[in-house]
Motif scaffolding. Structure first.
Motif, PDB file in Angstrom:
ATOM      1  N   ARG A  40      10.008  59.447  15.255  1.00  0.00           N
ATOM      2  CA  ARG A  40      10.453  58.480  16.261  1.00  0.00           C
ATOM      3  C   ARG A  40      10.099  58.964  17.673  1.00  0.00           C
ATOM      4  N   ALA A  41      10.262  60.267  17.934  1.00  0.00           N
ATOM      5  CA  ALA A  41       9.928  60.816  19.247  1.00  0.00           C
ATOM      6  C   ALA A  41       8.424  60.731  19.500  1.00  0.00           C
ATOM      7  N   THR A  44       7.580  57.088  20.233  1.00  0.00           N
ATOM      8  CA  THR A  44       8.046  56.742  21.571  1.00  0.00           C
ATOM      9  C   THR A  44       7.092  57.285  22.627  1.00  0.00           C
ATOM     10  N   ALA A  45       6.636  58.527  22.456  1.00  0.00           N
ATOM     11  CA  ALA A  45       5.708  59.121  23.418  1.00  0.00           C
ATOM     12  C   ALA A  45       4.381  58.364  23.425  1.00  0.00           C
ATOM     13  N   LEU A  47       3.891  55.185  22.596  1.00  0.00           N
ATOM     14  CA  LEU A  47       4.110  53.881  23.210  1.00  0.00           C
ATOM     15  C   LEU A  47       4.252  53.986  24.730  1.00  0.00           C
ATOM     16  N   LYS A  48       4.920  55.026  25.203  1.00  0.00           N
ATOM     17  CA  LYS A  48       5.083  55.219  26.637  1.00  0.00           C
ATOM     18  C   LYS A  48       3.731  55.479  27.295  1.00  0.00           C
ATOM     19  N   ARG A  51       1.872  52.221  27.425  1.00  0.00           N
ATOM     20  CA  ARG A  51       2.445  51.340  28.442  1.00  0.00           C
ATOM     21  C   ARG A  51       2.031  51.786  29.840  1.00  0.00           C
TER      22      ARG A  51
END
Length: 72
Positions: A40-41, A44-45, A47-48, A51
């Motif tokens: 998950r981490a 998230t990284a 996707l960030k 973005r």
């Protein structure tokens, strides 16, 4: 005078207490939770980063930068 406490040897394998079914289940659950948290981490990284890259390309060069601060 001999020692009253037992000293474990560096070269001898010490016997561990046998794991109970609860201990084995808890260890398996902990491993699954840690693996999922790491995945998950990482997601998230990724996707960030995607973005931020997208926002960097979309920002107009002559536009005023947007401030994160609020005027109170």
């Amino acid at each position: 005078m001999p020692r009253k406490e037992k000293v474990t040897s560096l070269f001898r394998e010490t016997a561990t207490k046998p794991a109970t079914p609860h201990d084995r289940t808890a260890a398996a659950a902990r491993e699954i939770i840690e693996t999922e948290a790491a995945r998950r981490a990482e997601l998230t990284a990724n996707l960030k980063a995607a973005r931020l890259a997208r926002d960097a390309h979309q920002a107009a060069p002559d536009a005023a930068p947007v401030s994160d601060e609020t005027n109170s």
